[in-house]
Write a protein that holds these residues in place. Structure first.
Motif, PDB file in Angstrom:
ATOM      1  N   SER A  15       0.846  -1.186   0.000  1.00  0.00           N
ATOM      2  CA  SER A  15       0.000   0.000   0.000  1.00  0.00           C
ATOM      3  C   SER A  15       0.890   1.247   0.000  1.00  0.00           C
ATOM      4  CB  SER A  15      -0.879  -0.011   1.248  1.00  0.00           C
ATOM      5  OG  SER A  15      -1.513   1.226   1.402  1.00  0.00           O
ATOM      6  N   ASP A  16       0.564   2.210  -0.839  1.00  0.00           N
ATOM      7  CA  ASP A  16       1.248   3.496  -0.854  1.00  0.00           C
ATOM      8  C   ASP A  16       0.229   4.588  -0.564  1.00  0.00           C
ATOM      9  OD1 ASP A  16       3.775   2.495  -1.511  1.00  0.00           O
ATOM     10  OD2 ASP A  16       3.324   2.551  -3.646  1.00  0.00           O
ATOM     11  N   ILE A  17       0.460   5.324   0.503  1.00  0.00           N
ATOM     12  CA  ILE A  17      -0.432   6.427   0.856  1.00  0.00           C
ATOM     13  C   ILE A  17       0.335   7.725   0.635  1.00  0.00           C
ATOM     14  CG2 ILE A  17      -1.694   7.568   2.699  1.00  0.00           C
ATOM     15  CD1 ILE A  17      -2.216   4.853   3.908  1.00  0.00           C
ATOM     16  N   ILE A  18      -0.149   8.527  -0.278  1.00  0.00           N
ATOM     17  CA  ILE A  18       0.451   9.827  -0.556  1.00  0.00           C
ATOM     18  C   ILE A  18      -0.684  10.845  -0.521  1.00  0.00           C
ATOM     19  CG2 ILE A  18       1.741  11.207  -2.208  1.00  0.00           C
ATOM     20  CD1 ILE A  18       2.803   8.487  -3.317  1.00  0.00           C
ATOM     21  N   PHE A  21      -2.846  17.484   2.997  1.00  0.00           N
ATOM     22  CA  PHE A  21      -3.894  18.250   3.667  1.00  0.00           C
ATOM     23  C   PHE A  21      -5.192  17.479   3.897  1.00  0.00           C
ATOM     24  CE2 PHE A  21      -1.274  21.471   1.486  1.00  0.00           C
ATOM     25  CZ  PHE A  21      -0.797  22.121   2.611  1.00  0.00           C
ATOM     26  N   CYS A  22      -5.094  16.191   4.204  1.00  0.00           N
ATOM     27  CA  CYS A  22      -6.273  15.433   4.603  1.00  0.00           C
ATOM     28  C   CYS A  22      -5.837  14.228   5.433  1.00  0.00           C
ATOM     29  CB  CYS A  22      -7.099  14.994   3.403  1.00  0.00           C
ATOM     30  SG  CYS A  22      -6.303  13.802   2.349  1.00  0.00           S
ATOM     31  N   SER A  23      -6.754  13.626   6.134  1.00  0.00           N
ATOM     32  CA  SER A  23      -6.451  12.456   6.954  1.00  0.00           C
ATOM     33  C   SER A  23      -6.562  11.186   6.130  1.00  0.00           C
ATOM     34  CB  SER A  23      -7.425  12.372   8.131  1.00  0.00           C
ATOM     35  OG  SER A  23      -7.248  13.475   8.976  1.00  0.00           O
ATOM     36  N   MET A  24      -5.645  10.222   6.404  1.00  0.00           N
ATOM     37  CA  MET A  24      -5.685   8.967   5.668  1.00  0.00           C
ATOM     38  C   MET A  24      -4.927   7.902   6.437  1.00  0.00           C
ATOM     39  SD  MET A  24      -6.692   7.172   3.226  1.00  0.00           S
ATOM     40  CE  MET A  24      -7.268   8.069   1.830  1.00  0.00           C
ATOM     41  N   GLY A  25      -5.415   6.678   6.397  1.00  0.00           N
ATOM     42  CA  GLY A  25      -4.756   5.522   6.976  1.00  0.00           C
ATOM     43  C   GLY A  25      -5.061   4.303   6.127  1.00  0.00           C
ATOM     44  N   ILE A  40      -4.820  -7.691  12.144  1.00  0.00           N
ATOM     45  CA  ILE A  40      -4.554  -6.888  10.960  1.00  0.00           C
ATOM     46  C   ILE A  40      -3.051  -6.856  10.716  1.00  0.00           C
ATOM     47  CG2 ILE A  40      -4.719  -4.595   9.921  1.00  0.00           C
ATOM     48  CD1 ILE A  40      -7.265  -4.192  11.612  1.00  0.00           C
ATOM     49  N   SER A  41      -2.670  -7.098   9.472  1.00  0.00           N
ATOM     50  CA  SER A  41      -1.269  -7.089   9.077  1.00  0.00           C
ATOM     51  C   SER A  41      -1.085  -6.127   7.915  1.00  0.00           C
ATOM     52  CB  SER A  41      -0.842  -8.497   8.665  1.00  0.00           C
ATOM     53  OG  SER A  41       0.454  -8.478   8.145  1.00  0.00           O
ATOM     54  N   ILE A  42      -0.127  -5.217   8.044  1.00  0.00           N
ATOM     55  CA  ILE A  42       0.209  -4.289   6.969  1.00  0.00           C
ATOM     56  C   ILE A  42       1.691  -4.475   6.664  1.00  0.00           C
ATOM     57  CG2 ILE A  42       0.316  -1.887   6.241  1.00  0.00           C
ATOM     58  CD1 ILE A  42      -1.960  -1.344   8.257  1.00  0.00           C
ATOM     59  N   THR A  43       2.004  -4.871   5.425  1.00  0.00           N
ATOM     60  CA  THR A  43       3.389  -5.139   5.044  1.00  0.00           C
ATOM     61  C   THR A  43       3.738  -4.428   3.740  1.00  0.00           C
ATOM     62  OG1 THR A  43       2.684  -7.162   3.935  1.00  0.00           O
ATOM     63  CG2 THR A  43       3.472  -7.397   6.180  1.00  0.00           C
ATOM     64  N   ASN A  44       5.035  -4.191   3.564  1.00  0.00           N
ATOM     65  CA  ASN A  44       5.561  -3.587   2.327  1.00  0.00           C
ATOM     66  C   ASN A  44       4.820  -2.312   1.942  1.00  0.00           C
ATOM     67  OD1 ASN A  44       7.386  -5.807   1.913  1.00  0.00           O
ATOM     68  ND2 ASN A  44       5.611  -6.991   1.264  1.00  0.00           N
ATOM     69  N   SER A  45       4.508  -1.486   2.927  1.00  0.00           N
ATOM     70  CA  SER A  45       3.730  -0.279   2.683  1.00  0.00           C
ATOM     71  C   SER A  45       4.561   0.962   2.959  1.00  0.00           C
ATOM     72  CB  SER A  45       2.475  -0.285   3.555  1.00  0.00           C
ATOM     73  OG  SER A  45       1.663  -1.379   3.204  1.00  0.00           O
ATOM     74  N   PHE A  57      -2.281   2.615  10.398  1.00  0.00           N
ATOM     75  CA  PHE A  57      -3.615   2.036  10.582  1.00  0.00           C
ATOM     76  C   PHE A  57      -4.696   3.100  10.420  1.00  0.00           C
ATOM     77  CE2 PHE A  57      -1.105  -1.229  12.574  1.00  0.00           C
ATOM     78  CZ  PHE A  57      -1.779  -2.393  12.259  1.00  0.00           C
ATOM     79  N   VAL A  58      -4.585   4.164  11.215  1.00  0.00           N
ATOM     80  CA  VAL A  58      -5.607   5.209  11.259  1.00  0.00           C
ATOM     81  C   VAL A  58      -4.929   6.574  11.172  1.00  0.00           C
ATOM     82  CG1 VAL A  58      -7.404   6.241  12.704  1.00  0.00           C
ATOM     83  CG2 VAL A  58      -7.141   3.772  12.652  1.00  0.00           C
ATOM     84  N   GLY A  59      -5.513   7.462  10.407  1.00  0.00           N
ATOM     85  CA  GLY A  59      -4.958   8.808  10.285  1.00  0.00           C
ATOM     86  C   GLY A  59      -5.203   9.649  11.517  1.00  0.00           C
ATOM     87  N   TRP A  60      -6.435   9.665  12.021  1.00  0.00           N
ATOM     88  CA  TRP A  60      -6.791  10.461  13.187  1.00  0.00           C
ATOM     89  C   TRP A  60      -7.767   9.663  14.039  1.00  0.00           C
ATOM     90  CZ3 TRP A  60     -11.193  12.794  15.278  1.00  0.00           C
ATOM     91  CH2 TRP A  60     -10.949  13.795  16.223  1.00  0.00           C
TER      92      TRP A  60
END
Length: 71
Positions: A15-18, A21-25, A40-45, A57-60
């Motif tokens: 997963s790539d999060i870019i 000016f906003c919340s994201m997870g 929950i498992s998050i890998t290679n992100s 996991f969570v932005g806010w």
């Protein structure tokens, strides 16, 4: 947006999060109230943060969050 929610048995890979000016997870942008995150498992992100609330996991979060067997 989660409010008094339970999220279970989730696998996220590459997963790539870019965001700017906003919340994201990976699981939720916002988690409010009583939320449970289990197995929950998050890998290679990768996360890129530009003046915003960004998290693996969570932005806010506000309230009572429980993380059980998460990595």
């Amino acid at each position: 947006y989660l409010d008094d929610a339970t999220i279970k048995n989730l696998n996220i890979d590459k997963s790539d999060i870019i965001m700017e000016f906003c919340s994201m997870g990976n699981v939720a942008a916002y988690a409010m109230g009583d939320c449970v995150f289990e197995n929950i498992s998050i890998t290679n992100s990768q996360i890129s943060d530009y003046q915003s609330y960004v998290g693996g996991f969570v932005g806010w979060a506000s309230g009572n969050q429980r993380y059980i067997n998460c990595r």
